[in-house]
Write an enzyme that holds these catalytic residues in place. Structure first.
Site, PDB file in Angstrom:
ATOM      1  N   SER A 203       2.820   3.687  -7.214  1.00  0.00           N
ATOM      2  CA  SER A 203       2.787   2.410  -7.931  1.00  0.00           C
ATOM      3  C   SER A 203       3.976   2.308  -8.888  1.00  0.00           C
ATOM      4  CB  SER A 203       1.447   2.251  -8.649  1.00  0.00           C
ATOM      5  OG  SER A 203       1.259   0.926  -9.099  1.00  0.00           O
TER       6      SER A 203
ATOM      7  N   ASP B 196      -3.065  -4.121  -0.007  1.00  0.00           N
ATOM      8  CA  ASP B 196      -2.424  -3.963  -1.301  1.00  0.00           C
ATOM      9  C   ASP B 196      -1.492  -5.149  -1.539  1.00  0.00           C
ATOM     10  OD1 ASP B 196      -1.128  -3.103  -3.584  1.00  0.00           O
ATOM     11  OD2 ASP B 196      -0.177  -1.352  -2.655  1.00  0.00           O
TER      12      ASP B 196
ATOM     13  N   HIS C 175      -4.670  -0.486  -2.852  1.00  0.00           N
ATOM     14  CA  HIS C 175      -3.638   0.167  -3.648  1.00  0.00           C
ATOM     15  C   HIS C 175      -4.102   1.512  -4.200  1.00  0.00           C
ATOM     16  CE1 HIS C 175      -0.007   0.172  -6.084  1.00  0.00           C
ATOM     17  NE2 HIS C 175      -0.719   0.415  -7.168  1.00  0.00           N
TER      18      HIS C 175
END
Length: 301
Positions: free
Chosen positions: A163, A243, A275
């Protein structure tokens, strides 16, 4: 009647901004756990201070097999959390790296960088770069941390993150390729569900980074020039089907292939997943597969 200060002027995914300038995070404070000697895997961990001003620290993981007869690859890890939450010391990241270190037989350094709003962007980039430079300071065997002096192979270094940490990892690779990292060879990098531009999250990043250069800021929208000089030979990108950041991750992969960069890049799509799903349950079949892929990438000659 509510005061003008209680009026919300910006609502982002992770925080609200009030008219009086207050920023209120929506998520609870991250629980941090101490380092430990894990009886199941034999992995040992310890925390170190890299810098007191600005405050930068890290957690180091050492596998059970570590001895002074054989140097091990080193993984420099950058945690995720939207630039405003999570920690290298959280249970989630401690357990993930403990598991990975045991399976990959590597030394890992997980950096604790400054988060918005206490320390707005670019603190996360600068702190992570300081952490990587600190790691490199051990390449002559005379650094401040014995675990790195004794066990790390600085010709087999990997940079990875998920991320926001995937985004930060990219900026680290650009710096390595631009100005170098003396004594260190960064072999490869792994970006798991990286946070790049092209979604509703763009405006949140722009707010967290007061010194931004707009939607084309190269830290969020990597340009061909930066991609072409990534300071490693191999890159592995993970994206997840469900995601919001899947398309930017795919675009990063495609743009890297076209940039003229001399390395090799591979992409893995986590079908039907959200995600950073792997961090929620490390025993979940697809999480196990993701970790195995990461392990094989690091072990690849």
């Amino acid at each position: 009647m509510a005061s003008s200060g209680s009026e919300i002027t910006h609502k982002f995914r992770y925080f609200d901004v009030y008219k009086d300038g207050r920023v209120v995070l929506r998520h609870p404070i991250t629980e941090k756990i101490p380092p430990s000697d894990d009886p199941l895997t034999g992995v040992r961990s310890k925390d170190v201070i890299i810098s007191s001003e600005p405050p930068v620290s890290a957690r180091i993981f050492l596998p059970k097999s570590a001895d002074t007869t054989q140097k091990l690859p080193l993984l420099f890890y950058v945690h995720g959390g939207g630039f405003c939450k999570q920690s290298a010391f959280s249970r989630k990241y401690h357990n993930f790296l403990n598991t990975f270190v045991a399976e990959a037989n590597v030394v890992a350094v997980s950096v604790e960088y400054g988060l918005f709003p206490t320390r707005p962007i670019p603190a996360c980039y600068e702190d992570s770069w300081s952490g990587l430079q600190w790691v490199a300071s051990h390449s002559n065997g005379k650094g401040p941390e014995p675990w790195l002096n004794d066990h790390a192979d600085f010709q087999r270094v990997f940079v990875a993150g998920d991320s926001a940490g995937g985004n930060i990892s990219h900026t680290l690779l650009v710096r390595v390729g631009s100005i170098g990292l003396p004594g260190v060879k960064v072999v490869g990098a792994v970006l798991v569900h990286p946070y790049f531009g092209g979604t509703e999250f763009d405006q949140m990043w722009l707010y967290m980074c007061p010194t931004n250069s707009g939607l084309e800021d190269p830290r969020m929208s990597p340009n061909a020039g930066d991609l072409a000089k990534l300071g490693c030979k191999r890159v592995l990108v993970f994206v997840a089907e469900n995601d919001d950041l899947m398309d930017p991750g795919k675009r990063y992969y495609e743009e890297l292939k076209k940039s003229g960069w001399a390395g090799s890049v591979e992409i893995v799509e986590n079908s039907g997943e959200k995600h950073c799903f792997h961090l929620l349950n490390l025993k979940y079949e697809k999480a196990v597969d993701l970790i195995k892929k990461l392990v094989s990438f690091v072990k690849q000659e």
